[in-house]
Enzyme design. Structure first.
Site, short mmCIF file in Angstrom:
data_model
loop_
_atom_site.label_atom_id
_atom_site.label_comp_id
_atom_site.label_asym_id
_atom_site.label_seq_id
_atom_site.Cartn_x
_atom_site.Cartn_y
_atom_site.Cartn_z
N GLU A 55 -2.08 -9.22 4.27
CA GLU A 55 -2.08 -9.70 5.65
C GLU A 55 -3.48 -9.89 6.24
O GLU A 55 -3.64 -10.57 7.25
CB GLU A 55 -1.26 -8.76 6.54
CG GLU A 55 -1.85 -7.38 6.77
CD GLU A 55 -1.53 -6.37 5.66
OE1 GLU A 55 -1.69 -5.17 5.93
OE2 GLU A 55 -1.11 -6.79 4.57
N HIS B 155 -3.78 -5.35 0.67
CA HIS B 155 -3.21 -5.82 1.93
C HIS B 155 -3.26 -7.35 1.99
O HIS B 155 -4.33 -7.93 2.22
CB HIS B 155 -3.99 -5.22 3.11
CG HIS B 155 -3.72 -3.77 3.31
ND1 HIS B 155 -2.70 -3.30 4.11
CD2 HIS B 155 -4.34 -2.68 2.79
CE1 HIS B 155 -2.71 -1.97 4.08
NE2 HIS B 155 -3.69 -1.57 3.29
N CYS C 73 0.84 -1.21 0.00
CA CYS C 73 0.00 0.00 0.00
C CYS C 73 0.88 1.26 0.00
O CYS C 73 1.49 1.57 -1.01
CB CYS C 73 -0.98 -0.03 1.17
SG CYS C 73 -2.42 1.04 0.94
#
Length: 510
Positions: free
Chosen positions: A170, A168, A80
């Site tokens: 994660e 993202h 990001c």
């Protein structure tokens, strides 16, 4: 031999700790450091991840790290903000997008030849959270992933192991995020995936033996998972040189002091129990303001612990159950990560104790502490215990504290927690608590009118305590618990259930 490490540079993203937890799920050790204050690059660092950020790269005061020690020397992944920073620093263009992406999106182009995206699929769901977007890439960058709205969903730099992604990986909503992270950490960075509970215990015990030698160490036990696991690691390293002190502040759960002491002794720990109930409750007389209660309980603990520690001769070290999030949140830096948390584990005891600090768990997240504790043989009721506040029931009795109020709440809490365990609900909620309210209500018991106390029951689901939803416990369960409390606990005639979430409410009431 130093542990292989992935370095994560933090730009202040709410997801930074989640990146670290995902990397560690791959059995690879990683550390989070502020973007402007990271360690010297050594041979054990195998790759670097740049986190997201609440900043825009277009801001005048946006984080702008010096990466010359990393770029082209180590594999690098920008997530990001990290991806946008690398693109802009390389001469690309980052602008506020007309089609900002927040939430779920689908990859409609995936370069399956890219080492970063091996095993992923076109149509894979990802999680976006950005207002800026990369509109123009530097000439040596190439697009490796796109969504319908964002052309540069991901990129690779030619002739470098440098990558950027605007989603993202994660978060749970990126369905193939762990595939991408494994590609980067294991395949590109070459990490061996040898960060396991067994290896952590072996390395930590050996390091403690070397560090402490024949010195004496004192540790304040709380009955909670962190201090208990720290104690077991130290016990494996130095045995009877570890002196544990378990203070009963009179605000523990019913029979908890005796139960925990016996468990510690069964595990072979050198532990002394100190019943300081009267001292704590005497000091709390007339104190009702929440923060004043916390400070009062904390200062009394320090006085009691200090007095007990001074009875020991030649103690050199104070051990603490500090865990990794405490360390991260207590680091003060100039920049987006400058949230400073005053934490009792990190703050430690006052300077006059003149002891050196040893923190065996300061590289572990809470879930990792529990895994290590199981490996060390700690009983389930300690390892799987819900979070319990340091001031204990003192902040679950609203208003001033008296021995009678403590008795009432201990009885209520005991019935509630036992029922959760009996009905297989305890491990399905993150934290449960009973709260004694400074309210009395009219009731009827038999043919008599009563005017007695109200208690509130609380149960929440959460992952880290930062946000929480109230738990939807079965009505039949709540009805039975309420009935048992009112029938069995003298002084209570009404039970209510707290259905507020965090935010706007907090988990504890004080």
């Amino acid at each position: 031999m130093q542990q292989e490490t992935i370095l994560i540079l933090d730009f202040g993203s709410q997801y930074t700790q989640l990146i670290a937890r995902r990397v560690r799920e791959l059995n690879v050790y990683c550390e989070i450091h502020p973007f402007n204050h990271f360690p010297e690059i050594s041979a054990n660092i195998k790759g670097v991840i740049l986190s997201g950020s609440p900043f825009s790269v277009r801001d005048a005061n946006a984080p702008a790290p010096e990466l010359s020690a990393i770029r082209r020397k180590l594999p690098l992944l920008g997530v990001c903000y990290g991806a946008q920073y690398l693109a802009q620093a390389g001469g690309g263009g980052v602008e506020q997008s007309n089609t900002r992406e927040y939430g779920r999106a689908m990859l409609d182009y995936v370069n399956l030849q890219s080492p970063l995206l091996q095993g992923m699929h076109t149509g894979s769901q990802v999680w976006m959270s950005h207002g800026d977007t990369i509109l123009q890439l530097p000439s040596d960058f190439e697009v490796i992933a796109s969504t319908n709205d964002v052309v540069v969903g991901g990129y690779a730099v030619k002739n470098e192991e440098t990558y950027g992604i605007q989603f993202h990986p994660e978060v749970y909503h990126t369905t193939e995020g762990m595939v991408l992270l494994k590609n980067f950490v294991v395949e590109i960075c070459g990490c061996k995936q040898d960060w396991t509970p067994e290896s952590f215990i072996e390395m930590t015990v050996n390091a403690l033996k070397l560090k402490l030698g024949s010195d004496k160490v004192v540790l304040g036990l709380s009955g909670g998972v962190d201090s208990s696991v720290a104690a077991m690691l130290l016990h494996k390293a130095i045995g009877k040189q570890l002196y544990c002190i378990f203070v009963d502040n009179g605000l523990l759960r019913k029979n908890e002091f005796e139960r925990v002491i016996h468990s510690y002794l069964d595990l072979g720990l050198n532990v002394k129990g100190v019943d300081a109930t009267k001292r704590f409750l005497d000091n709390l007389k007339g104190v009702s303001e929440p923060e004043a209660k916390r400070k009062n309980i904390g200062s009394t603990f320090i006085d009691v612990f200090d007095a007990e520690a001074h009875l020991l001769e030649d103690v050199k070290w104070l051990a603490q159950g500090t865990i990794y999030p405490d360390v991260i949140e207590s680091v003060s830096v100039k920049g987006p990560s400058a949230t400073i948390k005053s934490h009792h584990n990190v703050g430690g005891l006052p300077d006059f104790m003149k002891l050196k600090i040893v923190e065996p768990l300061n590289s572990l997240f809470k879930d990792e502490v529990r895994i290590v504790g199981r490996q060390l043989g700690l009983p389930s009721f300690i390892i799987d215990r819900h979070p319990f506040p340091g001031p204990g029931l003192g902040i679950r009795i609203l208003g001033d504290i008296t021995p009678e109020k403590v008795r009432i709440l201990q009885e209520v809490d005991d019935i509630y927690i036992a029922a959760l365990l009996e009905h297989d609900l305890y491990h399905k909620v993150w934290q449960a608590a009973a709260i004694l309210l400074p309210v009395q209500s009219v009731g009827v018991m038999g043919d008599e009118r009563t005017y007695e106390n109200v208690v509130a029951l609380r149960a929440v689901n959460s992952t880290d305590g930062m946000t929480a939803d109230w738990s939807h416990l079965p009505y039949e369960f709540l009805a039975k618990v309420s009935n048992d409390i009112i029938n069995k606990v003298k002084g209570v005639n009404r039970v209510v259930y707290d259905i507020s979430s965090k935010p706007p409410a907090t988990i504890e009431w004080e």
